[in-house]
Design an enzyme around this catalytic site. Structure first.
Site, short mmCIF file in Angstrom:
data_model
loop_
_atom_site.label_atom_id
_atom_site.label_comp_id
_atom_site.label_asym_id
_atom_site.label_seq_id
_atom_site.Cartn_x
_atom_site.Cartn_y
_atom_site.Cartn_z
N MET A 77 33.51 -31.48 58.01
CA MET A 77 34.75 -32.31 58.80
C MET A 77 36.01 -31.66 59.25
SD MET A 77 33.45 -35.29 58.56
CE MET A 77 34.60 -36.42 58.88
N ARG A 78 35.62 -30.38 59.59
CA ARG A 78 36.69 -29.56 60.31
C ARG A 78 36.30 -29.09 61.54
NH1 ARG A 78 41.27 -29.41 56.38
NH2 ARG A 78 40.43 -30.20 54.83
N LYS A 122 41.40 -29.30 60.90
CA LYS A 122 40.89 -28.01 61.06
C LYS A 122 41.18 -26.90 59.91
CE LYS A 122 45.08 -26.70 63.52
NZ LYS A 122 45.87 -26.46 64.63
N HIS A 179 25.14 -35.04 65.15
CA HIS A 179 26.35 -36.09 65.33
C HIS A 179 25.50 -37.60 65.31
CE1 HIS A 179 29.95 -38.00 66.48
NE2 HIS A 179 29.19 -38.85 67.50
N GLY A 181 25.16 -34.07 51.66
CA GLY A 181 24.27 -32.88 52.15
C GLY A 181 22.85 -33.59 52.24
N SER A 182 22.43 -34.64 52.79
CA SER A 182 21.21 -35.16 53.22
C SER A 182 20.62 -34.20 54.15
CB SER A 182 21.05 -36.56 53.33
OG SER A 182 21.84 -36.87 54.43
N ASN A 183 21.35 -33.70 55.14
CA ASN A 183 20.67 -33.03 56.15
C ASN A 183 20.59 -31.37 55.51
OD1 ASN A 183 20.59 -34.31 58.93
ND2 ASN A 183 22.84 -35.26 58.00
N ASN A 203 25.48 -28.69 65.75
CA ASN A 203 26.08 -29.66 65.08
C ASN A 203 25.06 -31.03 65.07
OD1 ASN A 203 28.12 -31.47 63.47
ND2 ASN A 203 28.54 -32.08 65.20
#
Ligand code: GRF
Length: 215
Positions: free
Chosen positions: A97-98, A70, A116, A17-19, A114
């Site tokens: 991660m889905r 997913k 990346h 959860g750093s972002n 998102n």
């Protein structure tokens, strides 16, 4: 959306959860004129849920169902329902991660972004920092992009570069990329919330680029 102050964000993640923390701090200081309405994770013990609860934010643990990469149909419906109930304007993926597709992207069309950890389109998919190191590139970085039906393929909103050093390990490189992510993601979210970002086909345009931005 009913004006800048009431823009509502959801952050979805599976990791530490750093972002999320960077975005939450930016909301608190007013850099991002919005509030975090909901934090969602598919991993019950994920740090992101703990970090959200520490901040007295709504945190929801989603049962992902039977698939590994997913959500099953029930989980997708549940997620859409929770986000709608929270009246979310933008969905921010931060290490979720889905893969999200189909109905989800239709409901939140143009409102899912998102981050990346590479300079897309290089090194999509998992452990992008490790892919970059193994390939031997001299420069990598991070990318914020709109989410489309593909994996890490949507229109790019902003990127930051990070040099790859000779002494780098996967861990040291990932740490430096993450520090850049934590600068970049709040800047992009600020732009989104203020309505500064327009997308046409694969190209995005900024009305007011953040200072020093390589967008
Ligand atoms: C980030 O490096 C992001 O680029 C990737 O997953 C990681 C999430 O880290 N998609 P955190 O949970 O925000 O610390």
């Amino acid at each position: 959306m009913n004006g800048a102050d009431s823009v509502r964000l959801a952050v979805l993640g599976s990791g530490k959860g750093s972002n999320f923390v960077a975005i939450a701090e930016a909301c608190k200081t007013g850099q991002i004129p919005a509030r975090i309405a909901l934090v969602v994770s598919d991993v019950s013990e994920a740090g992101i849920l703990a970090r959200a609860r520490e901040r007295q934010l709504s945190a929801f643990n989603l049962s992902p169902g039977k698939f590994r990469t997913k959500l099953d149909e029930t989980a997708e419906e549940e997620l859409i329902g929770q986000l709608q109930k929270a009246r979310v304007d933008f969905v921010l993926l931060a290490g979720f991660m889905r893969i999200l597709k189909g109905k989800f992207l239709k409901v939140f069309e143009g409102r899912v972004v998102n981050i990346h950890p590479s300079l897309l389109p290089a090194f999509p998919g998992l452990e992008a920092w490790k892919q970059a190191l193994d390939y031997g590139v001299k420069v990598t970085g991070c990318t914020v992009h709109f989410v489309d039906q593909g994996v890490d393929t949507g229109p790019i909103i902003a990127q930051r570069t990070v040099p790859v050093l000779e002494e780098d390990t996967a861990i040291s490189l990932h740490e430096r990329i993450q520090r850049k992510e934590q600068e970049l993601y709040p800047q992009v979210v600020r732009g989104l919330v203020r309505g500064d970002i327009r997308v046409s086909g694969r190209t995005t345009y900024w009305k007011n680029a953040p200072p020093g931005a390589e967008v």
